[in-house]
Design an enzyme around this catalytic site. Structure first.
Site, mmCIF file in Angstrom:
data_model
loop_
_atom_site.group_PDB
_atom_site.id
_atom_site.type_symbol
_atom_site.label_atom_id
_atom_site.label_comp_id
_atom_site.label_asym_id
_atom_site.label_seq_id
_atom_site.Cartn_x
_atom_site.Cartn_y
_atom_site.Cartn_z
ATOM 1 N N GLY A 33 0.808 -1.214 0.000
ATOM 2 C CA GLY A 33 0.000 0.000 0.000
ATOM 3 C C GLY A 33 0.839 1.260 0.000
ATOM 4 N N HIS A 34 2.128 1.145 0.339
ATOM 5 C CA HIS A 34 2.971 2.357 0.408
ATOM 6 C C HIS A 34 4.273 2.138 -0.372
ATOM 7 C CE1 HIS A 34 4.733 5.984 2.282
ATOM 8 N NE2 HIS A 34 3.500 6.285 2.608
ATOM 9 N N PHE A 35 4.283 2.036 -1.719
ATOM 10 C CA PHE A 35 3.098 2.135 -2.551
ATOM 11 C C PHE A 35 3.113 0.988 -3.556
ATOM 12 C CE2 PHE A 35 3.842 6.428 -1.023
ATOM 13 C CZ PHE A 35 2.574 6.870 -0.693
#
Lengths: 148, 145
Positions: A33-35
């Site tokens: 998610g990051h990223f």
């Protein structure tokens, strides 16, 4: 995910300072998610790493008779766009500590270059703690055995 | 854990954005924070505010830019957010790269932060169309319902 953001403690001086290490690997959970297209270490993770390490110094300084929790940070700067594959040294210093709370500062370096800094960090203390349990965790987390 | 700290965007205006983060007992970070007393880590409350600033930046720039944290002038944690809490996060845009945020549970203040950072092309870190669809999911846009 194990919410532990340092790998070991190298130096700890009661009431003074602490030095530890955090390595950042591509397998860290927060990269989900990051990223998606580029793995960047979230800035708040550096803050957590510094806060956890300095928190242990405070607990160690007070002979495991209290626990500490971060309540305020200011003057914070973090590197916004670092990728995994780095080994960071975490430095923490106590400026003042008493029964109720503690004030400190902390910073992180990679090969001598600063990647994160907290100019002021305040902790509140909690006194309702199990000292033996804190010592066991500290042993596991730091590699330093403080049990008699 | 997927490092996505906003569950829903409730409102977005010219200078503010309001989002929600639900804290579930199933969250991975509660296992070690703390072993016998689950508390949402303060830095993740801060990260939720930062990500909300990201969504604000994305929408304001027609889905072309994203926000990354660099400086925190001040961040204060008031009390714990616990499993079962729904955190309402409000972020106010000061200028292109500066924000003020507050996190509350049932009207009770949990975190306040003033932070700034850098703005990057969203295409550097995420697929633009995918990020746009994520935004539509978060805001329950008509096309998604």
């Amino acid at each position: 995910m194990r919410f532990l953001y340092y790998d070991k403690i190298d130096i700890i001086n009661k009431g003074k300072d602490i030095i530890g290490v955090k390595t950042f690997s591509l397998s860290e959970e927060f990269f989900r998610g990051h990223f998606t297209k580029k793995p960047l270490i979230p800035g708040v993770i550096y803050i957590e790493a510094m806060a956890q390490l300095l928190g242990w110094l405070i607990i160690y300084t007070h002979n495991f008779n209290l626990s500490s929790i971060m309540t305020l940070i200011d003057g914070v700067r973090v590197c916004p766009d670092l990728r995994p594959g780095i080994k960071a040294t975490i430095h923490g210093e106590i400026i003042n500590t008493n029964k109720r709370d503690s004030l400190g500062r902390a910073w992180m370096t990679v090969d001598g270059d600063e990647i994160a800094r907290i100019n002021r960090i305040i902790y509140s203390h909690f006194h309702n703690v199990d000292s033996d349990m804190l010592k066991r965790w500290f042993h596991y987390y730091s590699g330093i055995d403080v049990r008699q | 854990m997927r490092y996505l700290l906003i569950d829903r965007i409730k409102e977005i205006k010219d200078n503010t954005i309001v989002g929600v983060k639900n804290v579930a007992m199933s969250e991975d970070f509660l296992e070690f924070h703390f072993p016998d007393r689950p508390v949402m880590p303060g830095v993740l409350l801060l990260e939720a505010l930062v990500q909300l600033a990201g969504w604000f930046t994305l929408k304001k720039t027609d889905f072309t830019k994203w926000f990354l944290l660099q400086d925190i002038t001040l961040c204060k944690f008031y009390s714990f957010a616990l499993p079962g809490d729904q955190i309402t996060l409000t972020v106010e845009n000061i200028n292109d790269t500066s924000f003020k945020g507050i996190g509350e549970v049932d009207g009770k203040k949990k975190v306040v932060a003033e932070f700034s950072g850098i703005v990057i092309d969203v295409e550097e870190v995420e697929d633009r169309e995918q990020q746009k669809r994520r935004f539509e999911t978060l805001i329950r846009q008509e096309s998604w319902k």
